[in-house]
Motif scaffolding. Sequence first.
Motif, PDB file in Angstrom:
ATOM      1  N   HIS A  14      57.708 -68.731  20.705  1.00  0.00           N
ATOM      2  CA  HIS A  14      57.381 -68.176  22.018  1.00  0.00           C
ATOM      3  C   HIS A  14      56.731 -69.237  22.883  1.00  0.00           C
ATOM      4  N   PHE A  15      56.410 -68.867  24.117  1.00  0.00           N
ATOM      5  CA  PHE A  15      55.870 -69.806  25.099  1.00  0.00           C
ATOM      6  C   PHE A  15      54.364 -70.028  24.992  1.00  0.00           C
ATOM      7  N   ASP A  16      53.620 -69.069  24.472  1.00  0.00           N
ATOM      8  CA  ASP A  16      52.165 -69.065  24.633  1.00  0.00           C
ATOM      9  C   ASP A  16      51.437 -69.924  23.605  1.00  0.00           C
ATOM     10  N   ALA A  17      50.850 -71.007  24.088  1.00  0.00           N
ATOM     11  CA  ALA A  17      50.132 -71.932  23.209  1.00  0.00           C
ATOM     12  C   ALA A  17      48.884 -71.304  22.592  1.00  0.00           C
ATOM     13  N   VAL A  18      48.335 -70.267  23.241  1.00  0.00           N
ATOM     14  CA  VAL A  18      47.142 -69.609  22.697  1.00  0.00           C
ATOM     15  C   VAL A  18      47.502 -68.334  21.929  1.00  0.00           C
ATOM     16  N   ASN A  19      48.788 -68.112  21.708  1.00  0.00           N
ATOM     17  CA  ASN A  19      49.270 -67.044  20.831  1.00  0.00           C
ATOM     18  C   ASN A  19      48.877 -65.638  21.305  1.00  0.00           C
ATOM     19  N   GLU A  20      48.864 -65.419  22.612  1.00  0.00           N
ATOM     20  CA  GLU A  20      48.516 -64.100  23.137  1.00  0.00           C
ATOM     21  C   GLU A  20      49.754 -63.331  23.601  1.00  0.00           C
ATOM     22  N   GLU A  21      50.491 -63.902  24.532  1.00  0.00           N
ATOM     23  CA  GLU A  21      51.651 -63.222  25.115  1.00  0.00           C
ATOM     24  C   GLU A  21      52.909 -63.638  24.354  1.00  0.00           C
ATOM     25  N   THR A  22      52.980 -63.196  23.125  1.00  0.00           N
ATOM     26  CA  THR A  22      54.061 -63.591  22.212  1.00  0.00           C
ATOM     27  C   THR A  22      55.252 -62.637  22.330  1.00  0.00           C
ATOM     28  N   ILE A  23      56.348 -63.028  21.729  1.00  0.00           N
ATOM     29  CA  ILE A  23      57.502 -62.130  21.676  1.00  0.00           C
ATOM     30  C   ILE A  23      57.150 -60.888  20.867  1.00  0.00           C
ATOM     31  N   ILE A  24      56.363 -61.048  19.821  1.00  0.00           N
ATOM     32  CA  ILE A  24      55.969 -59.900  18.998  1.00  0.00           C
ATOM     33  C   ILE A  24      55.183 -58.902  19.839  1.00  0.00           C
ATOM     34  N   TYR A  26      55.420 -58.575  23.106  1.00  0.00           N
ATOM     35  CA  TYR A  26      56.409 -58.026  24.031  1.00  0.00           C
ATOM     36  C   TYR A  26      57.239 -56.938  23.350  1.00  0.00           C
ATOM     37  N   LEU A  27      57.643 -57.187  22.105  1.00  0.00           N
ATOM     38  CA  LEU A  27      58.395 -56.191  21.349  1.00  0.00           C
ATOM     39  C   LEU A  27      57.593 -54.899  21.187  1.00  0.00           C
ATOM     40  N   ALA A  28      56.316 -55.026  20.840  1.00  0.00           N
ATOM     41  CA  ALA A  28      55.469 -53.851  20.641  1.00  0.00           C
ATOM     42  C   ALA A  28      55.379 -53.022  21.919  1.00  0.00           C
ATOM     43  N   LEU A  29      55.282 -53.683  23.055  1.00  0.00           N
ATOM     44  CA  LEU A  29      55.221 -52.970  24.336  1.00  0.00           C
ATOM     45  C   LEU A  29      56.528 -52.258  24.652  1.00  0.00           C
ATOM     46  N   GLN A  30      57.626 -52.749  24.085  1.00  0.00           N
ATOM     47  CA  GLN A  30      58.950 -52.160  24.299  1.00  0.00           C
ATOM     48  C   GLN A  30      59.310 -51.159  23.191  1.00  0.00           C
ATOM     49  N   LEU A  32      59.965 -51.916  20.128  1.00  0.00           N
ATOM     50  CA  LEU A  32      61.051 -52.544  19.387  1.00  0.00           C
ATOM     51  C   LEU A  32      60.485 -53.315  18.207  1.00  0.00           C
ATOM     52  N   THR A  33      61.344 -53.605  17.241  1.00  0.00           N
ATOM     53  CA  THR A  33      60.963 -54.435  16.099  1.00  0.00           C
ATOM     54  C   THR A  33      61.781 -55.715  16.127  1.00  0.00           C
ATOM     55  N   VAL A  34      61.386 -56.657  15.302  1.00  0.00           N
ATOM     56  CA  VAL A  34      62.128 -57.908  15.176  1.00  0.00           C
ATOM     57  C   VAL A  34      63.573 -57.616  14.788  1.00  0.00           C
ATOM     58  N   ALA A  35      63.759 -56.698  13.868  1.00  0.00           N
ATOM     59  CA  ALA A  35      65.115 -56.352  13.410  1.00  0.00           C
ATOM     60  C   ALA A  35      65.978 -55.789  14.541  1.00  0.00           C
ATOM     61  N   ASP A  36      65.335 -55.177  15.537  1.00  0.00           N
ATOM     62  CA  ASP A  36      66.085 -54.625  16.670  1.00  0.00           C
ATOM     63  C   ASP A  36      66.674 -55.704  17.571  1.00  0.00           C
ATOM     64  N   VAL A  37      66.064 -56.899  17.575  1.00  0.00           N
ATOM     65  CA  VAL A  37      66.459 -57.901  18.576  1.00  0.00           C
ATOM     66  C   VAL A  37      66.987 -59.219  18.016  1.00  0.00           C
ATOM     67  N   GLU A  38      66.741 -59.486  16.726  1.00  0.00           N
ATOM     68  CA  GLU A  38      67.250 -60.741  16.176  1.00  0.00           C
ATOM     69  C   GLU A  38      68.668 -60.566  15.656  1.00  0.00           C
ATOM     70  N   PRO A  39      69.534 -61.514  15.902  1.00  0.00           N
ATOM     71  CA  PRO A  39      69.301 -62.748  16.645  1.00  0.00           C
ATOM     72  C   PRO A  39      69.091 -62.450  18.130  1.00  0.00           C
ATOM     73  N   LEU A  40      68.285 -63.291  18.764  1.00  0.00           N
ATOM     74  CA  LEU A  40      67.908 -63.071  20.161  1.00  0.00           C
ATOM     75  C   LEU A  40      69.065 -63.377  21.098  1.00  0.00           C
TER      76      LEU A  40
END
Length: 109
Positions: A14-24, A26-30, A32-40
């Motif tokens: 992901h983009f966030d160097a401080v590990n806050e606004e991660t894809i994980i 973002y998934l939780a807010l949607q 969704l799970t990792v399995a729902d979106v990978e491969p991206l």
Amino acid sequence: MPKGMYLRSPCDWHFDAVNEETIIKYLALQNLTVADVEPLTVDFYLNYAHWFQSQKGLAPRPRWVKSLNHIEDDFCAMLDDGSEIEAKKVVLAVGLRDFKHIPEVYSHL
């Protein structure tokens, strides 16, 4: 990238160097799970990128770099609108679009 292509990167990249606004996150807010979106997909990743920008208050400036010079310990990029950006470090992420000229220093690659 053309529509329908997948990224090689997984959700833990992901983009966030401080590990806050991660894809994980973002998934939780949607709901969704990792399995729902990978491969991206490209579309998913662009949606994440837009969300990330809004969370961080970032406003990208679409500009072309016309030249990049290394001056002492810094870099100076001249942009197509005449403005300059100085930086200590630079990451080159070159693509295939509009490569009409390949600098001689890179021609052997």
